[in-house]
Design a protein around this motif. Structure first.
Motif, PDB file in Angstrom:
ATOM      1  N   UNK A 127     -38.051  27.539 129.520  1.00 14.57           N
ATOM      2  CA  UNK A 127     -39.073  26.891 130.335  1.00 14.57           C
ATOM      3  C   UNK A 127     -40.288  26.669 129.444  1.00 14.57           C
ATOM      4  N   UNK A 128     -40.785  25.434 129.440  1.00 19.83           N
ATOM      5  CA  UNK A 128     -41.984  25.095 128.687  1.00 19.83           C
ATOM      6  C   UNK A 128     -43.103  24.820 129.681  1.00 19.83           C
ATOM      7  N   UNK A 129     -44.233  25.461 129.471  1.00 15.36           N
ATOM      8  CA  UNK A 129     -45.405  25.238 130.310  1.00 15.36           C
ATOM      9  C   UNK A 129     -46.496  24.661 129.414  1.00 15.36           C
ATOM     10  N   UNK A 130     -47.029  23.519 129.815  1.00 14.29           N
ATOM     11  CA  UNK A 130     -48.126  22.890 129.092  1.00 14.29           C
ATOM     12  C   UNK A 130     -49.331  22.859 130.018  1.00 14.29           C
ATOM     13  N   UNK A 131     -50.431  23.427 129.568  1.00 16.13           N
ATOM     14  CA  UNK A 131     -51.656  23.462 130.357  1.00 16.13           C
ATOM     15  C   UNK A 131     -52.618  22.379 129.905  1.00 16.13           C
ATOM     16  N   UNK A 132     -53.302  21.798 130.875  1.00 18.85           N
ATOM     17  CA  UNK A 132     -54.426  20.900 130.621  1.00 18.85           C
ATOM     18  C   UNK A 132     -55.589  21.540 131.369  1.00 18.85           C
ATOM     19  N   UNK A 133     -56.503  22.134 130.619  1.00 17.99           N
ATOM     20  CA  UNK A 133     -57.599  22.895 131.219  1.00 17.99           C
ATOM     21  C   UNK A 133     -58.928  22.360 130.717  1.00 17.99           C
ATOM     22  N   UNK A 134     -59.791  22.041 131.669  1.00 15.38           N
ATOM     23  CA  UNK A 134     -61.158  21.641 131.351  1.00 15.38           C
ATOM     24  C   UNK A 134     -62.050  22.756 131.873  1.00 15.38           C
ATOM     25  N   UNK A 135     -62.721  23.445 130.964  1.00 17.11           N
ATOM     26  CA  UNK A 135     -63.524  24.603 131.334  1.00 17.11           C
ATOM     27  C   UNK A 135     -64.682  24.776 130.369  1.00 17.11           C
ATOM     28  N   UNK A 136     -65.665  25.532 130.809  1.00 17.75           N
ATOM     29  CA  UNK A 136     -66.801  25.871 129.953  1.00 17.75           C
ATOM     30  C   UNK A 136     -66.415  27.051 129.061  1.00 17.75           C
ATOM     31  N   UNK A 169     -38.059  24.273 142.597  1.00 18.48           N
ATOM     32  CA  UNK A 169     -38.912  25.145 143.406  1.00 18.48           C
ATOM     33  C   UNK A 169     -39.343  26.361 142.592  1.00 18.48           C
ATOM     34  N   UNK A 170     -38.434  26.879 141.770  1.00 15.94           N
ATOM     35  CA  UNK A 170     -38.795  27.993 140.876  1.00 15.94           C
ATOM     36  C   UNK A 170     -39.881  27.551 139.897  1.00 15.94           C
ATOM     37  N   UNK A 171     -39.751  26.347 139.333  1.00 16.80           N
ATOM     38  CA  UNK A 171     -40.775  25.849 138.409  1.00 16.80           C
ATOM     39  C   UNK A 171     -42.115  25.691 139.123  1.00 16.80           C
ATOM     40  N   UNK A 172     -42.095  25.166 140.351  1.00 17.80           N
ATOM     41  CA  UNK A 172     -43.339  25.013 141.112  1.00 17.80           C
ATOM     42  C   UNK A 172     -43.957  26.380 141.412  1.00 17.80           C
ATOM     43  N   UNK A 173     -43.128  27.358 141.749  1.00 13.54           N
ATOM     44  CA  UNK A 173     -43.633  28.709 142.020  1.00 13.54           C
ATOM     45  C   UNK A 173     -44.267  29.303 140.766  1.00 13.54           C
ATOM     46  N   UNK A 174     -43.636  29.101 139.621  1.00  8.93           N
ATOM     47  CA  UNK A 174     -44.190  29.597 138.363  1.00  8.93           C
ATOM     48  C   UNK A 174     -45.516  28.906 138.056  1.00  8.93           C
ATOM     49  N   UNK A 175     -45.573  27.597 138.229  1.00  8.19           N
ATOM     50  CA  UNK A 175     -46.812  26.863 137.995  1.00  8.19           C
ATOM     51  C   UNK A 175     -47.924  27.335 138.914  1.00  8.19           C
ATOM     52  N   UNK A 176     -47.597  27.562 140.179  1.00  2.01           N
ATOM     53  CA  UNK A 176     -48.593  28.040 141.143  1.00  2.01           C
ATOM     54  C   UNK A 176     -49.102  29.422 140.760  1.00  2.01           C
ATOM     55  N   UNK A 233     -50.907  22.638 135.176  1.00  2.00           N
ATOM     56  CA  UNK A 233     -49.769  23.179 134.433  1.00  2.00           C
ATOM     57  C   UNK A 233     -48.594  22.246 134.665  1.00  2.00           C
ATOM     58  N   UNK A 234     -47.996  21.750 133.588  1.00  2.33           N
ATOM     59  CA  UNK A 234     -46.798  20.921 133.670  1.00  2.33           C
ATOM     60  C   UNK A 234     -45.642  21.762 133.152  1.00  2.33           C
ATOM     61  N   UNK A 235     -44.611  21.906 133.977  1.00  2.00           N
ATOM     62  CA  UNK A 235     -43.488  22.779 133.639  1.00  2.00           C
ATOM     63  C   UNK A 235     -42.214  21.982 133.482  1.00  2.00           C
TER      64      UNK A 235
END
Length: 182
Positions: A143-152, A89-96, A118-120
């Motif tokens: 804690x490792x956070x990996x982002x997958x971002x598609x943006x202009x 739940x802490x990881x989900x809160x951080x991701x959010x 964000x994958x935590x």
């Protein structure tokens, strides 16, 4: 010929956020918030939590609806697995918190987002929690956070957006380990 920056729509009301920032800079006492959650033990390691209200801006506020969470431990711990574990739940809160920050910072910088994931992953040694080794901390080792971002935006711009999101994240700040003198 003058070009104007394209309007982006990431679902974030930047004007309202900037207005709140201005108002709170002039009345810092209103920036003091109290977040609340109520957790009730159900059975074994299972608990039910509800979130209904908070205070801030000098007043009490209620959410539009009650939000609930079930927490438990998995069957490998001889539990019933009726909900996510508290560390999950802490990881989900951080991701959010981080993804909301990315959306806000991107909008403020005029960057249109198409996807943010964000994958935590949090590592933890249970020897501390179980009392096996008092020198092992109870919380996350990392804690490792990996982002997958598609943006202009360029990779450098996206990295700057993520860095700013992390810098302003309340949950990131709360989840960081702190050294304590004994």
């Amino acid at each position: 010929m003058t070009q104007t920056a394209p309007t982006v729509d990431n679902g974030v009301n930047i004007e309202a956020i900037q207005g709140a920032k201005q108002a709170l800079s002039e009345a810092p006492e209103a920036a003091k918030f109290e977040w609340r959650a109520r957790s009730e033990w159900v059975n074994g390691t299972h608990s039910h939590s509800s979130i209904t209200d908070f205070s801030g801006l000098g007043a009490q506020h209620a959410h539009r609806q009650e939000f609930t969470l079930e927490a438990d431990h998995p069957q490998v711990f001889a539990s019933e697995d009726n909900g996510a574990t508290p560390p999950e739940i802490v990881l989900a809160a951080l991701g959010a918190c981080l993804t909301a920050g990315v959306a806000t910072v991107a909008t403020n910088r005029g960057v249109q987002l198409r996807r943010v994931t964000a994958t935590l992953e949090g590592t933890m040694d249970l020897q501390g929690i179980l009392g096996i080794d008092g020198d092992v901390r109870n919380g996350f080792d990392g804690i490792t956070v990996t982002f997958d971002i598609d943006a202009d935006a360029s990779r450098a711009d996206i990295e700057a957006i993520v860095a700013q999101s992390q810098k302003r994240s309340a949950v990131y700040d709360a989840s960081r380990s702190r050294e304590h003198a004994h």
